[in-house]
Design a protein around this motif. Structure first.
Motif, PDB file in Angstrom:
ATOM      1  N   VAL A  96      49.506  15.248 -37.807  1.00 21.56           N
ATOM      2  CA  VAL A  96      50.883  14.789 -37.961  1.00 21.56           C
ATOM      3  C   VAL A  96      51.059  14.001 -39.253  1.00 21.56           C
ATOM      4  O   VAL A  96      50.238  13.136 -39.569  1.00 21.56           O
ATOM      5  CB  VAL A  96      51.278  13.904 -36.758  1.00 21.56           C
ATOM      6  CG1 VAL A  96      52.708  13.406 -36.897  1.00 21.56           C
ATOM      7  CG2 VAL A  96      51.105  14.681 -35.460  1.00 21.56           C
ATOM      8  N   HIS A 101      48.317  10.956 -37.513  1.00 19.33           N
ATOM      9  CA  HIS A 101      47.241  11.132 -36.537  1.00 19.33           C
ATOM     10  C   HIS A 101      46.641  12.527 -36.562  1.00 19.33           C
ATOM     11  O   HIS A 101      47.278  13.477 -36.995  1.00 19.33           O
ATOM     12  CB  HIS A 101      47.645  10.701 -35.132  1.00 19.33           C
ATOM     13  CG  HIS A 101      48.581  11.585 -34.366  1.00 19.33           C
ATOM     14  ND1 HIS A 101      49.947  11.410 -34.347  1.00 19.33           N
ATOM     15  CD2 HIS A 101      48.347  12.625 -33.525  1.00 19.33           C
ATOM     16  CE1 HIS A 101      50.505  12.301 -33.545  1.00 19.33           C
ATOM     17  NE2 HIS A 101      49.558  13.070 -33.033  1.00 19.33           N
ATOM     18  N   PHE A 131      45.971   8.298 -26.880  1.00 21.38           N
ATOM     19  CA  PHE A 131      45.985   7.960 -28.300  1.00 21.38           C
ATOM     20  C   PHE A 131      45.102   6.746 -28.544  1.00 21.38           C
ATOM     21  O   PHE A 131      45.152   5.778 -27.783  1.00 21.38           O
ATOM     22  CB  PHE A 131      47.419   7.667 -28.747  1.00 21.38           C
ATOM     23  CG  PHE A 131      48.316   8.868 -28.581  1.00 21.38           C
ATOM     24  CD1 PHE A 131      48.575   9.714 -29.643  1.00 21.38           C
ATOM     25  CD2 PHE A 131      48.867   9.184 -27.344  1.00 21.38           C
ATOM     26  CE1 PHE A 131      49.374  10.836 -29.484  1.00 21.38           C
ATOM     27  CE2 PHE A 131      49.668  10.304 -27.170  1.00 21.38           C
ATOM     28  CZ  PHE A 131      49.926  11.143 -28.245  1.00 21.38           C
ATOM     29  N   ALA A 167      44.993  15.160 -33.993  1.00 22.55           N
ATOM     30  CA  ALA A 167      44.854  15.436 -32.560  1.00 22.55           C
ATOM     31  C   ALA A 167      43.703  16.415 -32.365  1.00 22.55           C
ATOM     32  O   ALA A 167      43.686  17.495 -32.958  1.00 22.55           O
ATOM     33  CB  ALA A 167      46.139  16.026 -32.000  1.00 22.55           C
ATOM     34  N   HIS A 173      46.369  19.615 -33.809  1.00 24.76           N
ATOM     35  CA  HIS A 173      47.462  19.445 -34.772  1.00 24.76           C
ATOM     36  C   HIS A 173      47.213  18.190 -35.586  1.00 24.76           C
ATOM     37  O   HIS A 173      46.408  17.343 -35.209  1.00 24.76           O
ATOM     38  CB  HIS A 173      48.833  19.395 -34.079  1.00 24.76           C
ATOM     39  CG  HIS A 173      48.999  18.285 -33.077  1.00 24.76           C
ATOM     40  ND1 HIS A 173      48.582  18.388 -31.761  1.00 24.76           N
ATOM     41  CD2 HIS A 173      49.533  17.044 -33.191  1.00 24.76           C
ATOM     42  CE1 HIS A 173      48.857  17.258 -31.123  1.00 24.76           C
ATOM     43  NE2 HIS A 173      49.429  16.432 -31.963  1.00 24.76           N
ATOM     44  N   GLU A 210      44.414  11.354 -31.584  1.00 22.40           N
ATOM     45  CA  GLU A 210      44.900  11.744 -30.251  1.00 22.40           C
ATOM     46  C   GLU A 210      43.821  12.642 -29.650  1.00 22.40           C
ATOM     47  O   GLU A 210      43.250  13.480 -30.349  1.00 22.40           O
ATOM     48  CB  GLU A 210      46.214  12.530 -30.393  1.00 22.40           C
ATOM     49  CG  GLU A 210      46.694  13.164 -29.091  1.00 22.40           C
ATOM     50  CD  GLU A 210      47.966  14.016 -29.277  1.00 22.40           C
ATOM     51  OE1 GLU A 210      48.564  13.995 -30.373  1.00 22.40           O
ATOM     52  OE2 GLU A 210      48.334  14.728 -28.323  1.00 22.40           O
TER      53      GLU A 210
HETATM   54 FE   FE2 Z   1      50.159  14.482 -31.489  1.00 21.75          FE
END
Ligand code: FE2
Length: 378
Positions: A181, A262, A333, A264, A179, A346
């Motif tokens: 963000v 971020h 993280f 991931a 994902h 992440e």
């Molecule tokens: Fe996340």
């Protein structure tokens, strides 16, 4: 989250997305950034475009690790729009490129629903065929580029050449983007949630308010948007009022607009991945206190018996663990990967869980606040 399939049925199919195609960062020195992401994150040299390939105004290094393609781009002239982006935001994610069957239709369907065009569909060709790309603006100065590559057999995109290097640190097990963000401004989360629903046909499948995401000092709100097949997930955060400054507000102050917070990336073996990354100089947020690890049996509940990882090793590395009804997940993280406290990564290993580690928010944010306090921005 047994209703996930039902929720995804609510997604619109006017924009079928096959996956993340690439992520492009605008950086001050792509040559050095490429060295960092190869050395520290295990990315491999893959493709290149620049002066040597007939491009006169910018240089791009494409790095690859399993399904992840990272493009690092630097301008070669002072008046480049890329430079303006770097002056304002520092090194940053500019493009979240999405792989589509039909980039022309993707552009038409999204702009018809209100997306601001970034560029109209363009056919690019070389000896290996042709691609069609188009682009729209999203939050801040971030853009989505739609990439249609069904008639292309080259290494990356027309104009890029395969890039090999004498320096090839091994991969660390990063597999795909789980994902990405976005941080948006005060009271803007719902605007962008609506934008992803209306313009992109996404659905909101998880929401966290500031009562769930807060520490003694700060708070934020988050809603997770997903496309219909669940391959693309974009949580959207906004700051919330607390006793002290929200980490989202700190991001907005230093990024000087909304932007990507971020990326991931998934691994099948977080212990090996994180051990190697630490050895190679990646800095991670500090581990929560020992009481966090003592509480893992309660935290995992019925999934505790399935836990394959050694708790002492998780604690030593500072890896966080959370569970939902479908399973558990492990996550950690990095600290920001540039001097501005903006973009970080992440690392996530999903063992059935489909959530985002909500049970870790408090421990995670207390760790972020320890860093904010050192920066004098809490
Ligand atoms: Fe996340």
């Amino acid at each position: 989250m047994e209703n996930l399939e039902k929720i995804f049925e609510g997604a619109q199919d006017f924009l079928p997305l096959l996956g993340t195609d690439y992520v492009e960062l605008y950086v001050g020195n792509a040559k050095q950034a490429a060295h960092y992401y190869k050395t520290a994150f295990g990315f491999q040299s893959y493709a290149y475009a620049g002066l040597e390939t007939g491009v006169s105004d910018k240089v791009s290094y494409v790095l690859k690790q399993d399904k992840i393609r990272l493009v690092l781009t630097t301008p070669l002239t002072s008046d480049s729009a890329i430079n303006h982006h770097i002056v304002k935001h520092g090194d940053a994610v500019k493009v979240i490129a999405l792989w589509v069957e039909d980039a022309t239709k993707a552009f038409e369907e999204t702009t018809k629903r209100g997306a601001k065009p970034y560029f109209e569909p363009i056919i690019e060709k070389d000896a290996y065929g042709e691609t069609v790309r188009s682009g729209i603006h999203t939050y801040g100065e971030t853009v989505h580029i739609f990439v249609e590559r069904k008639n292309y057999h080259g290494i990356f995109l027309p104009g890029f050449q395969a890039h090999t290097s004498e320096y090839n640190p091994t991969e660390v097990g990063l597999k795909y983007i789980d994902h990405m963000v976005g941080n948006v401004g005060w009271n803007e989360m719902n605007t962008w949630v609506k934008w992803y629903e209306e313009v992109m046909g996404f659905v909101n499948f998880l929401s966290f308010d500031d009562k769930q995401i807060h520490t003694e000092y700060s708070a934020l709100m988050s809603k997770v948007m997903s496309n219909g097949n669940g391959r693309i997930k974009f949580p959207i955060n906004e700051p919330a009022k607390g006793k002290k400054k929200s980490q989202i507000e700190e991001y907005l102050d230093f990024y000087e607009s909304a932007g990507v917070q971020h990326i991931a990336v998934a691994t099948d073996d977080i212990i090996t991945t994180v051990t190697q990354m630490q050895q190679r100089g990646v800095e991670f947020l500090s581990a929560p206190p020992a009481s966090y690890y003592q509480a893992i049996p309660q935290r995992l509940g019925k999934h505790f018996g399935l836990l394959k990882e050694d708790i002492q090793t998780l604690e030593k590395l500072g890896i966080l663990i959370d569970a939902d009804e479908d399973g558990y997940l492990l996550q950690i993280f990095t600290k920001p990967v540039q001097d501005r406290p903006t973009l970080f990564f992440e690392i996530i290993q999903r063992m059935g869980a489909k959530g985002f580690g909500a049970g870790n928010f408090k421990a995670l944010f207390e760790s972020i606040e320890r860093e904010q306090a050192k920066r004098g921005t809490l």
